[in-house]
Design an enzyme around this catalytic site. Sequence first.
Site, mmCIF file in Angstrom:
data_model
loop_
_atom_site.group_PDB
_atom_site.id
_atom_site.type_symbol
_atom_site.label_atom_id
_atom_site.label_comp_id
_atom_site.label_asym_id
_atom_site.label_seq_id
_atom_site.Cartn_x
_atom_site.Cartn_y
_atom_site.Cartn_z
ATOM 1 N N GLY A 36 0.819 -1.213 0.000
ATOM 2 C CA GLY A 36 0.000 0.000 0.000
ATOM 3 C C GLY A 36 0.850 1.258 0.000
ATOM 4 O O GLY A 36 2.084 1.205 0.009
ATOM 5 N N TYR A 143 -3.811 -18.784 -3.863
ATOM 6 C CA TYR A 143 -4.460 -17.503 -3.549
ATOM 7 C C TYR A 143 -5.962 -17.726 -3.312
ATOM 8 O O TYR A 143 -6.506 -17.378 -2.259
ATOM 9 C CB TYR A 143 -4.215 -16.507 -4.683
ATOM 10 C CG TYR A 143 -5.082 -15.272 -4.618
ATOM 11 C CD1 TYR A 143 -4.950 -14.363 -3.585
ATOM 12 C CD2 TYR A 143 -6.054 -15.022 -5.598
ATOM 13 C CE1 TYR A 143 -5.767 -13.226 -3.517
ATOM 14 C CE2 TYR A 143 -6.855 -13.906 -5.550
ATOM 15 C CZ TYR A 143 -6.716 -13.010 -4.502
ATOM 16 O OH TYR A 143 -7.522 -11.902 -4.439
ATOM 17 N N ASP A 288 -5.416 -19.352 -16.165
ATOM 18 C CA ASP A 288 -6.462 -18.392 -16.538
ATOM 19 C C ASP A 288 -7.714 -19.120 -17.043
ATOM 20 O O ASP A 288 -7.664 -19.772 -18.088
ATOM 21 C CB ASP A 288 -5.971 -17.471 -17.671
ATOM 22 C CG ASP A 288 -5.285 -16.223 -17.161
ATOM 23 O OD1 ASP A 288 -5.473 -15.877 -15.977
ATOM 24 O OD2 ASP A 288 -4.562 -15.596 -17.958
HETATM 25 N N1 LIG Z 1 -7.573 -6.061 -7.268
HETATM 26 C C1 LIG Z 1 -8.450 -7.015 -7.618
HETATM 27 O O1 LIG Z 1 -8.866 -7.119 -8.787
HETATM 28 C C2 LIG Z 1 -8.971 -7.983 -6.572
HETATM 29 C C3 LIG Z 1 -9.873 -8.960 -6.979
HETATM 30 C C4 LIG Z 1 -10.387 -9.842 -6.020
HETATM 31 C C5 LIG Z 1 -10.013 -9.736 -4.692
HETATM 32 N N2 LIG Z 1 -9.111 -8.776 -4.317
HETATM 33 C C6 LIG Z 1 -8.739 -8.689 -2.891
HETATM 34 O O2 LIG Z 1 -9.044 -7.376 -2.448
HETATM 35 C C7 LIG Z 1 -8.120 -6.966 -1.452
HETATM 36 C C8 LIG Z 1 -7.516 -5.643 -1.846
HETATM 37 O O3 LIG Z 1 -6.883 -5.782 -3.102
HETATM 38 P P1 LIG Z 1 -6.015 -4.594 -3.704
HETATM 39 O O4 LIG Z 1 -5.934 -4.804 -5.154
HETATM 40 O O5 LIG Z 1 -6.519 -3.321 -3.160
HETATM 41 O O6 LIG Z 1 -4.609 -4.955 -3.060
HETATM 42 P P2 LIG Z 1 -3.475 -3.987 -2.477
HETATM 43 O O7 LIG Z 1 -2.226 -4.794 -2.427
HETATM 44 O O8 LIG Z 1 -3.456 -2.694 -3.199
HETATM 45 O O9 LIG Z 1 -3.996 -3.729 -0.985
HETATM 46 C C9 LIG Z 1 -3.727 -4.593 0.092
HETATM 47 C C10 LIG Z 1 -3.313 -3.714 1.272
HETATM 48 O O10 LIG Z 1 -3.141 -4.536 2.436
HETATM 49 C C11 LIG Z 1 -1.932 -4.171 3.091
HETATM 50 N N3 LIG Z 1 -1.497 -5.369 3.834
HETATM 51 C C12 LIG Z 1 -1.187 -6.581 3.308
HETATM 52 N N4 LIG Z 1 -0.862 -7.437 4.300
HETATM 53 C C13 LIG Z 1 -0.953 -6.748 5.464
HETATM 54 C C14 LIG Z 1 -0.764 -7.099 6.835
HETATM 55 N N5 LIG Z 1 -0.359 -8.331 7.206
HETATM 56 N N6 LIG Z 1 -0.976 -6.162 7.791
HETATM 57 C C15 LIG Z 1 -1.388 -4.903 7.426
HETATM 58 N N7 LIG Z 1 -1.577 -4.514 6.141
HETATM 59 C C16 LIG Z 1 -1.363 -5.431 5.176
HETATM 60 C C17 LIG Z 1 -1.013 -3.756 1.966
HETATM 61 O O11 LIG Z 1 0.046 -2.929 2.380
HETATM 62 C C18 LIG Z 1 -1.981 -3.030 1.041
HETATM 63 O O12 LIG Z 1 -2.101 -1.668 1.368
HETATM 64 C C19 LIG Z 1 -7.123 -8.104 -1.316
HETATM 65 O O13 LIG Z 1 -7.513 -8.902 -0.208
HETATM 66 C C20 LIG Z 1 -7.268 -8.864 -2.617
HETATM 67 O O14 LIG Z 1 -6.934 -10.225 -2.451
HETATM 68 C C21 LIG Z 1 -8.582 -7.902 -5.230
HETATM 69 O O1 LIG Z 2 -0.542 -8.188 -19.508
HETATM 70 C C1 LIG Z 2 -1.618 -8.809 -19.464
HETATM 71 C C2 LIG Z 2 -2.347 -8.940 -18.247
HETATM 72 C C3 LIG Z 2 -3.515 -9.678 -18.264
HETATM 73 N N1 LIG Z 2 -3.955 -10.249 -19.424
HETATM 74 C C4 LIG Z 2 -5.215 -11.003 -19.437
HETATM 75 O O2 LIG Z 2 -6.242 -10.129 -19.004
HETATM 76 C C5 LIG Z 2 -7.228 -10.844 -18.254
HETATM 77 C C6 LIG Z 2 -7.383 -10.182 -16.907
HETATM 78 O O3 LIG Z 2 -6.186 -10.386 -16.158
HETATM 79 P P1 LIG Z 2 -5.897 -9.667 -14.776
HETATM 80 O O4 LIG Z 2 -4.547 -10.118 -14.314
HETATM 81 O O5 LIG Z 2 -6.154 -8.221 -14.893
HETATM 82 O O6 LIG Z 2 -7.025 -10.255 -13.814
HETATM 83 P P2 LIG Z 2 -7.364 -11.772 -13.450
HETATM 84 O O7 LIG Z 2 -8.674 -12.064 -14.112
HETATM 85 O O8 LIG Z 2 -6.264 -12.696 -13.716
HETATM 86 O O9 LIG Z 2 -7.400 -11.691 -11.857
HETATM 87 C C7 LIG Z 2 -8.391 -11.046 -11.105
HETATM 88 O O10 LIG Z 2 -9.341 -11.989 -10.748
HETATM 89 C C8 LIG Z 2 -8.823 -13.084 -10.022
HETATM 90 C C9 LIG Z 2 -9.973 -13.974 -9.795
HETATM 91 O O11 LIG Z 2 -10.007 -14.906 -10.800
HETATM 92 C C10 LIG Z 2 -8.190 -12.608 -8.720
HETATM 93 O O12 LIG Z 2 -9.173 -12.195 -7.814
HETATM 94 C C11 LIG Z 2 -7.225 -11.497 -8.965
HETATM 95 O O13 LIG Z 2 -6.853 -10.899 -7.730
HETATM 96 C C12 LIG Z 2 -7.816 -10.438 -9.831
HETATM 97 O O14 LIG Z 2 -6.838 -9.509 -10.168
HETATM 98 C C13 LIG Z 2 -6.715 -12.282 -18.153
HETATM 99 O O15 LIG Z 2 -7.347 -13.036 -19.145
HETATM 100 C C14 LIG Z 2 -5.225 -12.168 -18.480
HETATM 101 O O16 LIG Z 2 -4.687 -13.302 -19.080
HETATM 102 C C15 LIG Z 2 -3.256 -10.121 -20.609
HETATM 103 O O17 LIG Z 2 -3.656 -10.656 -21.632
HETATM 104 N N2 LIG Z 2 -2.101 -9.396 -20.587
#
Ligand SMILES: NC(=O)c1ccc[n+]([C@@H]2O[C@H](COP(=O)([O-])OP(=O)(O)OC[C@H]3O[C@@H](n4cnc5c(N)ncnc54)[C@H](O)[C@@H]3O)[C@@H](O)[C@H]2O)c1
Ligand SMILES: O=c1ccn([C@@H]2O[C@H](COP(=O)(O)OP(=O)(O)O[C@H]3O[C@H](CO)[C@H](O)[C@H](O)[C@H]3O)[C@@H](O)[C@H]2O)c(=O)[nH]1
Length: 335
Positions: A36, A143, A288
Amino acid sequence: MSVLVTGGAGYIGSHTVAELVAAGESVVVVDNLQTGHRGAVLEAFNVPFYNCDIRDTKQLVTIMNDHAVDTVIHFAADSLVGESVTNPLKYYDDNVAATGKLLQAMVEAGVLRIVFSSTAAVYGKPSRVPISEADAKQPENPYGETKLAIERMFHWTHRAHGLSSISLRYFNAAGAHGSLPIGEDHRPESHLIPIILQVALGQRPHIQVFGDDYETPDGTCIRDYIHVMDLASAHRLAVRYLREHDAGVNAFNLGNGNGFSVNEVIEVARTVTGHPIPAQVAPRRAGDPPQLIADSSQAQQVLGWTPVRRDLATIISDAWKWHSSHPNGYDDSTR
Ligand SMILES: NC(=O)c1ccc[n+]([C@@H]2O[C@H](COP(=O)([O-])OP(=O)(O)OC[C@H]3O[C@@H](n4cnc5c(N)ncnc54)[C@H](O)[C@@H]3O)[C@@H](O)[C@H]2O)c1
Ligand SMILES: O=c1ccn([C@@H]2O[C@H](COP(=O)(O)OP(=O)(O)O[C@H]3O[C@H](CO)[C@H](O)[C@H](O)[C@H]3O)[C@@H](O)[C@H]2O)c(=O)[nH]1
């Protein structure tokens, strides 16, 4: 009453903090800044910030007591799918064991409501789309497995301690606040939309399309992109639901219900940015699934949630505003 947000300096967490503050909630952020950014918790919010690990039960109990916390929103996690495959024990430690410590602190402090960041990855390769909450959960990587294990912890902590929970299974989070200077800044970046926008900024020569031979209309993978502020509003509503109901254990999908292929996302980004965004086909990325699309009707019915920034051009346009005004992301030099 305050809401404690773990991971509030991260991407989705910081946008949720903005949403909660705008709704008049009192918020406390706990984040160890491992991924973060201190700058993502805007000073204008005047929100207490603790650089603290969620494993620090003693400090968490003190924070919860000092700020009269009644509900936790739990974002803090490791969330790199590839890393989870090569280093699964890190994910069991940082996600499952660390969440156990957080729940221990909550029980000790008498805080018995939690909203949890789960993921579409709990379903693995779905047998049908759109995916409903009751569909088979067969994670294909550690994950997703650790997120599912945490969801199961809520079942038992509800029975033993009366902890009520809402697990929100996000599909593909994207976009940025749009008016406040917060957005997506993962290092390394692995997500499709920010990588495409890095190409538009000239920071990468081209976007690699991971596979064009999937069983989809154009051969590239289809995903359900959901605006980060629509995710944020779902968290606000989930907090309200937990406060107003004897809610038990719940899990809801959060997506738009619309799928876009990788090629379609690139095409919309070309229109939004006015940049040609060269693309090259690359091998498939391991693990994927061809298609992930959410059925989010339960979140809509139970929480009263309605995603309002559903258009992909709006999602990419908000992301583009952030990336083009912050080409190097947050300035972490003042940490
Ligand atoms: N980004 C996506 O598309 C996506 C999709 C599905 C689920 N999620 C989930 O949503 C949540 C947030 O995702 P994001 O993309 O904002 O991730 P991010 O990495 O930007 O945010 C996670 C935050 O948690 C903090 N953190 C991690 N471990 C910690 C700990 N032990 N103690 C205190 N702080 C800690 C990190 O410093 C960071 O600020 C995550 O749990 C992720 O698995 C994200
Ligand atoms: O450089 C890139 C990056 C991604 N992709 C494709 O774009 C799509 C989306 O990929 P992302 O990595 O953006 O997202 P994901 O669907 O793999 O993953 C997301 O959904 C997952 C659940 O399946 C998890 O929750 C994960 O944290 C969240 O980021 C996928 O088909 C991936 O193969 C590309 O072709 N090129």
